[in-house]
Scaffold this motif. Structure first.
Motif, PDB file in Angstrom:
ATOM      1  N   VAL A 146     -12.386  17.593   7.715  1.00 47.45           N
ATOM      2  CA  VAL A 146     -11.674  16.776   6.722  1.00 47.45           C
ATOM      3  C   VAL A 146     -11.438  15.347   7.210  1.00 47.45           C
ATOM      4  O   VAL A 146     -10.712  14.583   6.570  1.00 47.45           O
ATOM      5  N   GLN A 147     -11.996  15.026   8.341  1.00 49.64           N
ATOM      6  CA  GLN A 147     -11.903  13.664   8.894  1.00 49.64           C
ATOM      7  C   GLN A 147     -12.333  12.628   7.886  1.00 49.64           C
ATOM      8  O   GLN A 147     -13.383  12.770   7.267  1.00 49.64           O
TER       9      GLN A 147
ATOM     10  N   LYS B 148      -9.353  15.495   0.778  1.00 51.24           N
ATOM     11  CA  LYS B 148      -9.393  15.419   2.241  1.00 51.24           C
ATOM     12  C   LYS B 148      -8.124  14.843   2.862  1.00 51.24           C
ATOM     13  O   LYS B 148      -7.680  15.323   3.906  1.00 51.24           O
ATOM     14  N   GLU B 149      -7.552  13.804   2.210  1.00 48.16           N
ATOM     15  CA  GLU B 149      -6.366  13.176   2.822  1.00 48.16           C
ATOM     16  C   GLU B 149      -5.226  14.205   2.924  1.00 48.16           C
ATOM     17  O   GLU B 149      -4.495  14.253   3.912  1.00 48.16           O
ATOM     18  N   LEU B 150      -5.082  15.009   1.862  1.00 51.13           N
ATOM     19  CA  LEU B 150      -4.016  16.003   1.880  1.00 51.13           C
ATOM     20  C   LEU B 150      -4.269  17.042   2.977  1.00 51.13           C
ATOM     21  O   LEU B 150      -3.347  17.499   3.663  1.00 51.13           O
ATOM     22  N   TRP B 151      -5.526  17.392   3.152  1.00 44.35           N
ATOM     23  CA  TRP B 151      -5.856  18.375   4.192  1.00 44.35           C
ATOM     24  C   TRP B 151      -5.647  17.795   5.584  1.00 44.35           C
ATOM     25  O   TRP B 151      -5.253  18.510   6.508  1.00 44.35           O
TER      26      TRP B 151
ATOM     27  N   ALA C 215      -3.913  23.204  -1.976  1.00 49.86           N
ATOM     28  CA  ALA C 215      -4.767  24.394  -2.018  1.00 49.86           C
ATOM     29  C   ALA C 215      -5.410  24.542  -3.393  1.00 49.86           C
ATOM     30  O   ALA C 215      -4.720  24.525  -4.409  1.00 49.86           O
ATOM     31  N   PRO C 216      -6.733  24.686  -3.445  1.00 52.38           N
ATOM     32  CA  PRO C 216      -7.398  24.868  -4.732  1.00 52.38           C
ATOM     33  C   PRO C 216      -7.075  26.226  -5.354  1.00 52.38           C
ATOM     34  O   PRO C 216      -6.528  27.100  -4.675  1.00 52.38           O
ATOM     35  N   LEU C 217      -7.419  26.393  -6.610  1.00 53.07           N
ATOM     36  CA  LEU C 217      -7.165  27.644  -7.330  1.00 53.07           C
ATOM     37  C   LEU C 217      -7.640  28.850  -6.512  1.00 53.07           C
ATOM     38  O   LEU C 217      -6.946  29.850  -6.402  1.00 53.07           O
TER      39      LEU C 217
ATOM     40  N   LYS D 270      -2.028  18.458  10.366  1.00 57.54           N
ATOM     41  CA  LYS D 270      -0.963  18.070  11.316  1.00 57.54           C
ATOM     42  C   LYS D 270       0.172  19.100  11.297  1.00 57.54           C
ATOM     43  O   LYS D 270       0.721  19.465  12.334  1.00 57.54           O
ATOM     44  N   GLY D 271       0.506  19.550  10.077  1.00 55.12           N
ATOM     45  CA  GLY D 271       1.555  20.574   9.944  1.00 55.12           C
ATOM     46  C   GLY D 271       1.154  21.869  10.652  1.00 55.12           C
ATOM     47  O   GLY D 271       1.969  22.510  11.304  1.00 55.12           O
ATOM     48  N   ILE D 272      -0.112  22.224  10.510  1.00 53.86           N
ATOM     49  CA  ILE D 272      -0.598  23.457  11.154  1.00 53.86           C
ATOM     50  C   ILE D 272      -0.514  23.310  12.677  1.00 53.86           C
ATOM     51  O   ILE D 272      -0.073  24.211  13.390  1.00 53.86           O
TER      52      ILE D 272
END
Ligand code: OXD
Ligand code: MN
Length: 593
Positions: A592-593, A556-559, A410-412, A564-566
């Motif tokens: 984010v693909q 993007k990779e982290l998102w 998550a960004p600032l 998947k978690g969501i």
């Protein structure tokens, strides 16, 4: 003592409970100074309270709970709605009939030899259109004296109630503080709370989490308003204009600190001020002008003591200097004051630790204060308390801010595209476990809107309620919704943002966005600031434009991983997931693909 009301629903409910728990005596709490003094004296005579140094800490007291009774017990907290589905997959559920039977068995005769205190209280300023009345029965003076600080207690509450049946019933029985028989049960459909076998704040101050969040969230759903686990603060700019923000964070993310923030020097010089309306709970509803307004239903702060000091939160510290009850902190015998880890670097050498044993301040493995030790402090003590604190109509909300502790991802700060996307952003809130413990770091616990332990009904219905609230607002007037993350870390594990007072720099950007004063970059996850638009004047050496850029990046990779978690989390709710949120998740995945 005669009853303070002729309200039949109140009197017959109390008669029933008297019959059940069999007190020796009944005392109605009228809220008078004399009565409070008398109760304090009684509690001191039994050892329930210790009177502290009245010169240094006037009207302050110390209390120790049982060693096995030091925190909220989520595992033993139940939503007793008529069906399990109504409580939803994130709550413990018990059939109401079974729950009543079990609880009454535990409570039966448990006040024998004790006094029943009847506490009439108002959540919210007495008579405010937002306010709601509760009555708590308890056999604990500690509970009475805490409720007197945390809520508005007394006769005038009953006058406002009149003969209405619209009030929340709360029965608290200390019993034997038996962990195995400890239950905190909410019956949202009956406006009822029963709490047994605990004497710890969050479990027994029934106005707070049990009523103002669990029961009230359900009432808000039925009545078209919202009860949220949110602080409320006002930011005053140099022109004297004040804008209000509500913000939701899970525990241990600095809600009380943000609510009482001290502006950085350069902001102070320009004339910025921050005002605290509340540090934990917001009740929110639409005002006559079509905007959302919020009140803080509480009247005090039930704050975590450890870590509170002159630097981290001078306003909270100042709030504890009179009329405060300290729970499970260390007792300094030399001057009869209190101490906790992180207060200063001088632990008392002649002290008693939180469990009641002698303590010399040196043994590092023994703590002086329990990590969840608390202060119960009157809101009026707070030097930055908002002048709108007592406003019965609340304050107009410009922005809603969600946040969690995420070392990466998550960004600032980012802004949602619109209300529904903002609800999605709140629904995917999560916080990570820290590196303090060996083993896995960054394990994500989903905590939607910071309401995981506090939502009194099915979280999917709660999300739909958020969506419905938004649909009823003119988008021009609706608060804008943001997400912040003060806890981003670099590859060496250092925090990349100083936090505390400097968070005002981010809040300023948020307010500027609400006023349409600043542009933003449209990204896969929402609107992100251009680094130049976050004021870092005075932060030289701490934050560079370069590192600011990197905490504003969307990786993007982290998102993709997070999506998947969501998806897994949403799957718990089956087809109850609001279609709007399912669609938002699809959009995120695609973006984010
Ligand atoms: C909490 C609190 O546990 O406010 O959230 O005490
Ligand atoms: Mn809280």
């Amino acid at each position: 003592m005669s009853a303070l009301t002729t309200n039949k629903s109140v009197l017959s409910w109390i008669d029933e409970k008297v019959e059940l728990v069999k007190p020796d005596k009944i005392v109605w709490i009228d809220g008078s100074k004399e009565q409070i003094e008398e109760l304090r004296a009684t509690a001191c005579s039994t050892g329930e309270l210790i009177k502290l140094n009245q010169e240094l800490l006037p009207d302050c007291y110390l209390h120790r709970t049982a060693v096995n009774d030091v925190a909220r017990v989520e595992g033993r907290t139940f939503i007793c709605a008529s069906t399990k589905e109504e409580a939803g997959p994130t709550n413990n559920w018990m059939d109401p009939n079974e729950a009543y039977e079990m609880l009454y068995d535990i409570a039966r005769d448990s006040y024998k030899g004790r006094t029943m205190y009847v506490i009439p209280y108002s959540m919210g300023p007495v008579g405010s259109p937002f306010a709601k009345v509760g009555i708590e029965l308890t056999d604990s003076i500690y509970v009475v004296l805490n409720m007197v600080i945390m809520t508005r207690v007394g006769k005038d509450v009953l006058e406002v109630l009149g003969d209405s049946n619209d009030w929340v019933r709360g029965l608290h029985c200390r019993c034997d503080i038996d962990e195995e028989k400890r239950y905190i049960c909410q019956f949202p459909q009956d406006n009822t709370i029963i709490s047994v076998n605990s004497g710890y704040g969050g479990n027994v101050l029934l106005g707070k989490k049990c009523f103002a969040l669990r029961i009230a969230s359900y009432q808000g759903w039925k009545e078209g308003w919202q009860a949220e686990h949110m602080l409320i603060l006002g930011i005053e700019n140099p022109r004297g204009e004040v804008k209000y923000i509500c913000a939701a964070f899970p525990s241990a993310c600095g809600k009380t600190n943000l609510a009482m923030l001290i502006p950085p020097e350069s902001y102070k010089k320009k004339g910025y001020k921050v005002w605290c309306v509340g540090d934990d709970i917001s009740w929110i509803r639409k005002g006559p002008d079509g905007r959302l307004y919020a009140i803080n239903p509480e009247n005090g702060f039930f704050g975590v003591a450890p870590g509170t000091n002159e630097k981290s939160n001078p306003n909270a510290l100042a709030s504890t200097k009179k009329g405060t009850i300290f729970t499970n902190v260390a007792h300094n015998l030399d001057n009869n004051t209190v101490w906790w880890e992180g207060l200063d670097k001088n632990p008392p050498a002649n002290a008693v630790e939180w469990k009641g044993n002698p303590w010399n301040g040196q043994e590092s493995e023994e703590k002086g204060a329990h990590p969840n030790s608390r202060f119960t402090a009157p809101a009026v003590n707070c030097p930055c308390l908002s002048s709108e604190f007592e406003n019965p109509n609340g304050v107009p909300i410009s922005a809603i801010v969600f946040g969690g502790r995420r070392a990466k991802l998550a960004p600032l700060v980012y802004q949602s595209r619109d209300w529904n996307h903002g609800v999605f952003v709140g629904s995917i809130m999560a916080s990570e476990t820290t590196a303090a413990a060996a083993g896995a770091v960054g394990v994500v616990r989903r905590d939607p809107m910071a309401m995981l332990p506090f939502c009194g009904y099915n979280m999917a219905d709660y999300w739909q309620h958020w969506i419905d609230i938004g649909a009823d607002l003119d988008p021009e007037k609706a608060p804008k919704i943001f997400n912040v993350n003060w806890f981003r870390k670099d590859d060496e594990g250092n925090f990349m943002w100083p936090g505390f007072g400097d968070n005002l720099r981010v809040l300023e950007w948020i307010i500027d966005r609400c006023e349409g004063k600043v542009d933003a970059k449209s990204t896969e996850i929402g609107f992100i600031p251009y680094a130049e638009d976050i004021n870092i004047e005075g932060l030289e050496g701490e934050v560079s434009l370069e590192s600011l850029n990197s905490i504003l990046e969307v990786e993007k990779e982290l998102w993709q991983e997070d999506a998947k978690g969501i998806e897994e989390f949403y799957a718990k709710f089956g087809d109850k997931i609001p279609p709007v949120l399912a669609a938002e998740l699809e959009t995120l995945k695609k973006n984010v693909q």
